[in-house]
Design an enzyme around this catalytic site. Structure first.
Site, PDB file in Angstrom:
ATOM      1  N   LYS A 126      30.204  49.470   7.695  1.00 32.21           N
ATOM      2  CA  LYS A 126      31.418  48.755   7.268  1.00 32.21           C
ATOM      3  C   LYS A 126      32.080  48.864   6.073  1.00 32.21           C
ATOM      4  O   LYS A 126      31.106  49.275   5.013  1.00 32.21           O
ATOM      5  CB  LYS A 126      30.690  47.199   7.772  1.00 32.21           C
ATOM      6  CG  LYS A 126      30.265  47.486   9.117  1.00 32.21           C
ATOM      7  CD  LYS A 126      31.262  47.993   9.837  1.00 32.21           C
ATOM      8  CE  LYS A 126      30.025  47.717  11.289  1.00 32.21           C
ATOM      9  NZ  LYS A 126      29.783  48.884  12.286  1.00 32.21           N
TER      10      LYS A 126
HETATM   11  C1  LIG Z   1      32.630  46.730  17.806  1.00 28.23           C
HETATM   12  C2  LIG Z   1      30.884  45.894  16.869  1.00 28.23           C
HETATM   13  N1  LIG Z   1      30.602  45.367  17.583  1.00 28.23           N
HETATM   14  C3  LIG Z   1      29.147  44.771  17.094  1.00 28.23           C
HETATM   15  C4  LIG Z   1      28.296  46.040  16.286  1.00 28.23           C
HETATM   16  C5  LIG Z   1      26.573  45.585  16.132  1.00 28.23           C
HETATM   17  O1  LIG Z   1      26.552  45.396  14.355  1.00 28.23           O
HETATM   18  P1  LIG Z   1      25.588  45.214  13.851  1.00 28.23           P
HETATM   19  O2  LIG Z   1      25.298  46.470  13.627  1.00 28.23           O
HETATM   20  O3  LIG Z   1      25.985  44.108  12.016  1.00 28.23           O
HETATM   21  O4  LIG Z   1      24.439  44.446  14.711  1.00 28.23           O
HETATM   22  C6  LIG Z   1      28.931  46.559  15.322  1.00 28.23           C
HETATM   23  C7  LIG Z   1      27.999  47.801  15.062  1.00 28.23           C
HETATM   24  O5  LIG Z   1      28.917  49.018  14.448  1.00 28.23           O
HETATM   25  C8  LIG Z   1      30.308  46.705  16.563  1.00 28.23           C
HETATM   26  O6  LIG Z   1      31.396  47.959  15.651  1.00 28.23           O
END
Ligand SMILES: Cc1ncc(COP(=O)(O)O)c(C=O)c1O
Length: 383
Positions: A183
């Protein structure tokens, strides 16, 4: 053609300042959720135009907390786009509810709002649009077709993004952000819930900390050392560490510069790749501030010299890392088996799964790197 380079798809913008920021929690010994997390939360809330921000261990856990706090449970349905990261749908299953997929608009990669009405039912408890790759979903249009249904933003990719002048994370009842290393800003792993809703913030706060009725700060700094909190809710340990909080404070201070730099190079890509008939570059509709978590193109294979995968392989051979945009969740084994859906039920999500390609865009790339990517992709057109 220029020699091979080594350009990763992503590289976190961390360095000396983040390294120094780790000193304080390590020296004071306050390592888990504490003053640094609180500072990160305050800064994040202020930057995203909300009253409250609650740090978590990931975006997935942030989403799980919001759904749980809203009482999503067995028998409920939650609307999710079919083209997103798997956890957008997984969190609905965690609650015992059913994710109801909606196809996406291949121009924006976001939920196709015109298809939401036919998916609404008496059991629809919430809508979970995703601001994919940093471009906000059309929240006003969603509110119009589904009045009164709570909107939870999956803002995993959308730190610093905005929609019609309103920051991502302030557009629904709650928003969830990710600080995974891919990110724009990162704490290693990590997430954030944003909201203006007092009831939601109280529940999320407690659920994040095992369901405790009292925060750790109140417990450890109060004048009554004998106090143990009561536990009235079935909670989780979804806390962020203060080490991550310290890194988050520094990263947040860089967010707008990071996005500005990404925006500049995203525009460069869009201009320099505009002449390639088989490559559709990402769009930013008027009124949106793209957060540029990723630069994702759509390949039209009927016009391209090679398949998407062959193009990705050719770029790899030149040292340019690419990735599919993301996946179509309804095509993943778990969802195929569980919900008995076919890839063709959501054809646009299926095609985005097959034909999207993210090319490198991050804050560790040089002008020469960007020029090399553009030159190399253009050279494929001449094969
Ligand atoms: C659209 C979306 N939602 C949720 C997530 C989940 O994030 P995390 O890895 O911080 O749990 C991601 C991670 O790539 C994502 O791209």
């Amino acid at each position: 053609m220029t020699k091979k380079r080594n350009i990763p798809i992503s590289h976190p913008g961390t360095g000396e300042e983040e390294w120094q920021a780790l000193r304080e929690p390590l020296m004071t010994g306050w390592l888990t959720q504490g003053p640094k997390v609180e500072a990160f939360e305050k800064g994040f809330a202020s930057r995203h135009g909300v009253k409250y921000a609650i740090a978590t261990s990931s975006c997935t856990t942030a989403l799980h907390l919001i759904l749980t706090a809203l009482g999503v449970s067995s028998g409920d349905e939650v609307i999710v786009p079919a083209f997103t990261w798997v956890s957008t749908a997984n969190v609905v299953l965690y609650c015992g509810a059913t994710p109801v997929f909606v196809d996406v608009d291949p121009n924006t990669f976001n939920i196709d709002v015109s298809q939401i009405p036919k998916k609404l039912s008496k059991r629809t408890k919430a809508i979970l649009p995703v601001h994919l790759f940093g471009l906000c979903a059309d929240i006003d249009a969603i509110t119009e077709v589904a009045p009164g249904i709570p909107i939870i933003e999956d803002a995993a990719c959308a730190s610093g993004s905005a929609y019609k002048g309103r920051p991502a994370g302030s557009l629904g009842i709650g928003g969830a952000f990710s600080f995974h290393p891919r990110k724009s800003i990162t704490t290693g792993e990590g997430g954030m819930v944003t909201t203006n809703d007092e009831e939601l913030v109280e529940k999320v706060n407690s659920l994040r900390n095992h369901g405790a009725s009292l925060s750790e700060e109140e417990r450890h700094h109060g004048p009554q050392p004998y106090i143990l909190p009561d536990f009235n809710l079935l909670g989780f340990n979804y806390r962020m560490t203060d080490l991550q909080g310290a890194v988050g404070v520094v990263q947040l201070s860089k967010l707008d510069d990071f996005i500005e730099e990404r925006r500049k190079w995203a525009n460069f890509y869009s201009e320099e790749l505009a002449g390639i008939p088989w490559l559709h570059t990402p769009v930013t509709p008027i009124g949106y501030r793209h957060g540029w978590q990723a630069y994702v193109c759509y390949l039209e294979e009927s016009k391209s010299p090679m398949s998407r995968n062959e193009i990705m392989k050719a770029l790899y051979s030149k040292g340019i890392q690419t990735r599919p945009g993301t996946h179509a969740v309804h095509m993943l084994g778990l969802y195929k088996q569980k919900l008995g859906i076919s890839p063709d039920d959501y054809p646009r999500a299926r095609d985005c799964d097959r034909y999207t390609m993210a090319i490198p865009l991050h804050n560790r790339m040089s002008a020469e790197d960007y020029e090399f990517v553009v030159k190399t992709i253009n050279s494929l057109s001449r094969i």
